[in-house]
Design a protein around this motif. Structure first.
Motif, PDB file in Angstrom:
ATOM      1  N   ASP B   3       2.099   3.072  83.022  1.00 36.64           N
ATOM      2  CA  ASP B   3       3.311   3.196  82.222  1.00 36.64           C
ATOM      3  C   ASP B   3       3.524   4.644  81.873  1.00 36.64           C
ATOM      4  N   TYR B   5       6.558   7.650  82.425  1.00 35.84           N
ATOM      5  CA  TYR B   5       7.968   7.741  82.775  1.00 35.84           C
ATOM      6  C   TYR B   5       8.422   9.188  82.776  1.00 35.84           C
ATOM      7  N   GLN B   6       9.294   9.476  83.702  1.00 36.22           N
ATOM      8  CA  GLN B   6       9.892  10.801  83.752  1.00 36.22           C
ATOM      9  C   GLN B   6      11.403  10.670  83.877  1.00 36.22           C
ATOM     10  N   THR B   7      12.091  11.506  83.136  1.00 42.34           N
ATOM     11  CA  THR B   7      13.546  11.580  83.271  1.00 42.34           C
ATOM     12  C   THR B   7      13.975  13.036  83.187  1.00 42.34           C
ATOM     13  N   ARG B   9      15.293  11.634  87.100  1.00 42.17           N
ATOM     14  CA  ARG B   9      14.625  11.564  88.392  1.00 42.17           C
ATOM     15  C   ARG B   9      15.144  12.667  89.315  1.00 42.17           C
ATOM     16  N   CYS B  23       8.700  13.602  79.870  1.00 39.66           N
ATOM     17  CA  CYS B  23       7.582  12.790  80.353  1.00 39.66           C
ATOM     18  C   CYS B  23       7.006  12.019  79.184  1.00 39.66           C
ATOM     19  N   GLN B  25       4.293   8.587  78.167  1.00 40.97           N
ATOM     20  CA  GLN B  25       3.339   7.554  78.611  1.00 40.97           C
ATOM     21  C   GLN B  25       2.999   6.653  77.428  1.00 40.97           C
ATOM     22  N   GLY B 107       3.701   9.928  87.028  1.00 41.65           N
ATOM     23  CA  GLY B 107       5.068   9.479  86.919  1.00 41.65           C
ATOM     24  C   GLY B 107       5.769   9.591  88.263  1.00 41.65           C
TER      25      GLY B 107
END
Lengths: 114, 115
Positions: B3, B5-7, B9, B23, B25, B107
């Motif tokens: 779990d 996540y990166q935004t 993409r 980033c 987690q 990620g």
């Protein structure tokens, strides 16, 4: 210094062929060794690992054995599938002052044709 | 299942803009990392953190900066983006402790293009 060397890609195989991706390393001390896989459009995932000499890591039909005498950690699979097409990274992780360091190889791209 | 996540993409921006790559987690990991990956090239560590308020520069010199105010969040900022910053940026995390074989979870990456 510490380094990881992988065979250059791309590697192109037909489905059900035998796969070997060579990986050798140079390290001071006793590193743990890893193979990571990166599928198209996704992040890296751990494929397998080995933490000491003669350990064999295995997952999803892939295997690699930690060979201290040849400082190698070659990745093998007996019968590849189209879905195995990805980039594979060999890596080592060792202790250094203040923590740990992970060093990645350049990656080897695998194409599997149906 | 990891779990982390990166935004965003994908990001295409003009030269001189300030950007922040996010980033996060949800695994409670103490250690977090930023890597830079150019096409066909190996991963290079540019920043890492071993916990809240801890940040260090990695092996590859980078003009970016990071912060770690919360355990789960490790944003990377470029004050003034340039075309040389065009690359893929990968965030990763791992547990704390002294074991060298702790798995790093990655990620999906942010692909940055600076025009």
């Amino acid at each position: 210094g510490n380094s990881v060397t992988q065979m250059e890609g791309p590697v192109t195989l037909s489905e059900e062929a035998f796969l070997t991706i060579n990986c050798t390393y140079t390290a001071t001390g006793y590193p743990s060794l890893f193979w990571y896989v990166q599928y198209p459009g996704e992040g890296l995932q751990l494929l397998l690992k080995a933490t000491k000499a003669d350990d064999k890591g295995s997952n999803k039909g892939f295997e690699a054995t930690y060979r201290k005498e040849t400082t190698s950690f070659h990745l093998e699979k007996g019968s590849v599938q189209v879905s195995d097409s990805a980039v594979y990274f060999c890596a080592l992780r060792l202790r250094r002052t203040g923590g740990f360091k992970t060093i990645f190889g350049a990656g080897t791209r695998l194409f599997v044709k149906a | 299942e990891a779990d982390i996540y990166q935004t965003p993409r994908y990001l295409v921006i003009g030269t001189g803009k300030k950007i922040t790559l996010e980033c996060s987690q949800t695994m409670g990991h103490d250690k977090m990392y930023w890597y830079q990956q150019d096409p066909g090239m190996e991963l290079h560590l540019i920043h890492y953190s071993y916990g809240v308020n801890s940040t260090e520069k990695g092996d590859l010199s980078s003009e970016s900066t990071v912060s770690r105010i919360r355990t789960e969040h490790f944003p990377l900022t470029l004050e003034s983006a340039r075309p040389s910053h065009t690359s893929q940026y990968l965030c990763a995390s791992s547990e704390g402790g002294t074991q060298s074989y702790n798995e790093q979870f990655f990620g999906p990456g942010t692909r940055l293009t600076v025009l």
